[in-house]
Design a protein around this motif. Structure first.
Motif, PDB file in Angstrom:
ATOM      1  N   SER A 136      63.357 -75.586   8.240  1.00  0.00           N
ATOM      2  CA  SER A 136      64.179 -74.789   9.146  1.00  0.00           C
ATOM      3  C   SER A 136      65.650 -74.788   8.742  1.00  0.00           C
ATOM      4  O   SER A 136      66.409 -73.906   9.142  1.00  0.00           O
ATOM      5  N   ASN A 137      66.063 -75.767   7.964  1.00  0.00           N
ATOM      6  CA  ASN A 137      67.454 -75.847   7.493  1.00  0.00           C
ATOM      7  C   ASN A 137      67.452 -76.591   6.162  1.00  0.00           C
ATOM      8  O   ASN A 137      67.480 -77.815   6.129  1.00  0.00           O
ATOM      9  N   ARG A 179      65.896 -88.330  19.063  1.00  0.00           N
ATOM     10  CA  ARG A 179      66.128 -86.891  19.128  1.00  0.00           C
ATOM     11  C   ARG A 179      67.115 -86.466  18.037  1.00  0.00           C
ATOM     12  O   ARG A 179      68.137 -87.128  17.811  1.00  0.00           O
ATOM     13  N   SER A 232      68.990 -83.849  18.112  1.00  0.00           N
ATOM     14  CA  SER A 232      70.197 -83.309  18.739  1.00  0.00           C
ATOM     15  C   SER A 232      71.117 -84.396  19.283  1.00  0.00           C
ATOM     16  O   SER A 232      72.320 -84.174  19.472  1.00  0.00           O
ATOM     17  N   ILE A 288      56.047 -75.685  26.067  1.00  0.00           N
ATOM     18  CA  ILE A 288      57.130 -76.447  25.430  1.00  0.00           C
ATOM     19  C   ILE A 288      56.586 -77.110  24.168  1.00  0.00           C
ATOM     20  O   ILE A 288      55.540 -77.762  24.198  1.00  0.00           O
ATOM     21  N   ASP A 302      59.252 -79.594  18.873  1.00  0.00           N
ATOM     22  CA  ASP A 302      60.453 -79.214  18.129  1.00  0.00           C
ATOM     23  C   ASP A 302      61.589 -78.841  19.080  1.00  0.00           C
ATOM     24  O   ASP A 302      62.749 -79.219  18.861  1.00  0.00           O
ATOM     25  N   GLU A 303      61.259 -78.092  20.138  1.00  0.00           N
ATOM     26  CA  GLU A 303      62.285 -77.683  21.095  1.00  0.00           C
ATOM     27  C   GLU A 303      62.909 -78.884  21.781  1.00  0.00           C
ATOM     28  O   GLU A 303      64.113 -78.907  22.067  1.00  0.00           O
ATOM     29  N   TYR A 338      65.138 -80.937  19.076  1.00  0.00           N
ATOM     30  CA  TYR A 338      66.394 -80.283  18.719  1.00  0.00           C
ATOM     31  C   TYR A 338      67.309 -80.057  19.928  1.00  0.00           C
ATOM     32  O   TYR A 338      68.425 -79.559  19.780  1.00  0.00           O
ATOM     33  N   GLY A 339      66.835 -80.394  21.136  1.00  0.00           N
ATOM     34  CA  GLY A 339      67.679 -80.270  22.306  1.00  0.00           C
ATOM     35  C   GLY A 339      67.730 -78.882  22.899  1.00  0.00           C
ATOM     36  O   GLY A 339      68.549 -78.614  23.788  1.00  0.00           O
ATOM     37  N   ARG A 340      66.872 -77.977  22.439  1.00  0.00           N
ATOM     38  CA  ARG A 340      66.862 -76.627  23.009  1.00  0.00           C
ATOM     39  C   ARG A 340      66.306 -76.634  24.427  1.00  0.00           C
ATOM     40  O   ARG A 340      66.612 -75.761  25.226  1.00  0.00           O
ATOM     41  N   ILE A 341      65.462 -77.633  24.715  1.00  0.00           N
ATOM     42  CA  ILE A 341      64.905 -77.824  26.057  1.00  0.00           C
ATOM     43  C   ILE A 341      64.994 -79.309  26.392  1.00  0.00           C
ATOM     44  O   ILE A 341      64.702 -80.158  25.542  1.00  0.00           O
TER      45      ILE A 341
END
Length: 482
Positions: free
Chosen positions: A356-357, A399, A401, A425, A428-429, A432-435
């Motif tokens: 992803s990066n 985590r 994030s 959910i 990965d979410e 990465y702190g998206r949720i």
């Protein structure tokens, strides 16, 4: 006699491995039915995995800190579980032991190259495969890895006629292995093969033990089974019956069911029984197929291909070095959490995070998180090697994030596609702190892209580092009191 330098040996090993890899790729694209050829292919593949693993250790573990960390984790994992063992720890690549390992590996691969000329000649006798979506997919992520010999042996059993005069005219093949080793995936791939689908009128699936021990049904009674495939052009009625057992079955009950089914199953029908128990060996009319987890070297090869694809890892040496360090860290952790996660599933998850990066900074962050997981999941113990142990109830993941927060993961459970709703959910979410859900919640850990499309679901909770440390102190106190 002049001494051969390490660099010369590495160059020779790389060239020899390239020849082996080309041969393996060519062989995997052909319908090989001879058991001897399949066994030799399995040996070639194993030698290739081992060779690339040794080669990559010498090429990419040059950083002293990386070697020290890899050595510490290697020693710890080996002391806790045999699944972490290999011939030499990564920090020994420049030692006498490491150089000896390099020479032995080079000699072994070169001998394999010399011996494979006859194998290559015989390959021309086997037709190339059709490019089916599961057997010849260009992406390794969407094809079964490392099971071709077992798959071809299963198909050979299904297609051959039972010998005349046998007391059991219905052939039974047991497939035995631990949970999540790949029994269902192997059977599903066999059922998708065009040769199998053309040979049988129907493929019927039975799950569990109750229909054997409690019901007075036969294997031709569809009330207890699911029809997975129906071939309208096949008129002789041959059935392929798949039985997935979830525990031990009394042999007498099995014999009664098989005897009652003999008269109603059409001639040429076959049965595959999958189980974790060695007792089903007695159910078979042929030698069982036993599945083991893939070796460390094979898992590294799989992970490397997922990350770099068709490009060469040596074109990006910094990333390749980080990839090997990350692999060593999480593979050793799998030795501790073997009942929670599988190395191939972890490989796919972590490879997705890295892809992803594709930057050195991001990969170093992932490496730091994986290393921190070691510290948080090992707690003092008065028993066991190295005075450490792992909590049985859960484990903690740092985590990405926020390195001061952890995702506390309880045991996974598995569901088949369409049998149960899966959480929206994903892990990965959360990582990465998206949720950031409050309290305890369920996440979709991983969904297989291969039949039977299992989804792995985990119960989680987000905690900060203070809560984790407090839990570890309480755990230590309970241990002292007991």
């Amino acid at each position: 006699m002049s001494r051969v330098s390490k660099e010369e040996r590495l160059q020779k090993l790389e060239k020899a491995l390239l020849r082996v890899a080309i041969t393996v790729e060519e062989a995997e694209g052909r319908f090989i039915t001879n058991n001897g050829m399949l066994q030799q292919l399995k040996m070639l593949r194993k030698e290739m995995y081992k060779g690339y693993y040794v080669l990559d250790n010498f090429k990419y573990l040059d950083d002293q800190e990386a070697k020290v960390n890899a050595h510490q984790n290697f020693s710890l994992a080996c002391s806790i579980s045999n699944t972490g063992k290999r011939r030499f720890p990564p920090s020994d690549v420049n030692s006498i032991q490491g150089k000896k390992e390099l020479k032995l590996t080079l000699d072994s691969v070169q001998n394999m190259v010399t011996d494979m000329y006859e194998f290559v000649a015989f390959l021309n006798n086997y037709p190339p495969m059709f490019r089916q979506p599961y057997s010849m997919h260009l992406l390794l992520e969407k094809r079964m890895f490392g099971r071709q010999a077992e798959m071809e042996r299963t198909i050979y059993f299904l297609l051959q006629k039972e010998p005349l005069g046998e007391s059991f005219r219905v052939g039974v093949l047991p497939i035995i292995g631990q949970g999540r080793v790949g029994k269902s995936t192997l059977v599903e791939h066999v059922c998708y093969d065009i040769r199998v689908r053309n040979h049988f009128s129907q493929i019927v699936f039975f799950s569990g033990n109750k229909f054997i021990e409690e019901k007075q049904h036969t294997l031709n009674d569809m009330d207890g089974g699911i029809i997975k495939y129906k071939n309208s052009s096949q008129n002789d009625g041959k059935l392929l019956v798949i039985i997935e057992l979830d525990g031990d079955v009394e042999e007498g009950a099995w014999r009664r069911l098989l005897s009652a089914s003999q008269s109603c199953l059409p001639s040429g029908s076959k049965i595959i029984v999958t189980s974790r128990s060695e007792k089903v060996t007695n159910f078979g009319t042929t030698e069982p197929i036993r599945l083991d987890f893939l070796c460390r070297e094979a898992c590294w090869y799989f992970f490397k291909v997922l990350l770099f694809g068709s490009s060469y890892a040596e074109d990006q040496p910094k990333l390749a070095s980080l990839a090997l360090e990350i692999f060593e860290e999480y593979y050793c952790q799998d030795a501790l959490f073997g009942d929670f996660t599988g190395s191939l599933a972890n490989s796919k998850n972590i490879a997705a995070l890295l892809r992803s990066n594709v930057s050195t900074q991001h990969w170093r962050t992932i490496l730091a998180c994986v290393r921190r997981n070691w510290e948080e999941n090992l707690v003092p113990s008065s028993n066991g090697p190295n005075n450490t142990r792992v909590e049985n109830r859960h484990y903690n993941l740092c985590r990405i994030s926020n390195i001061y927060q952890y995702v506390q993961v309880a045991r996974h459970h598995v569901v088949r596609s369409g049998h149960e709703e899966v959480p929206k959910i994903t892990i990965d979410e959360v990582m990465y702190g998206r949720i950031a859900p409050k309290g305890k919640f369920e996440v979709l850990w991983w969904t297989s892209h291969l039949p039977p499309y299992y989804s792995y679901i985990a119960s989680c909770e987000i905690l900060d580092s203070k809560c984790v440390q407090k839990g570890k102190r309480c755990s230590k106190k309970r241990k002292e009191l007991s």
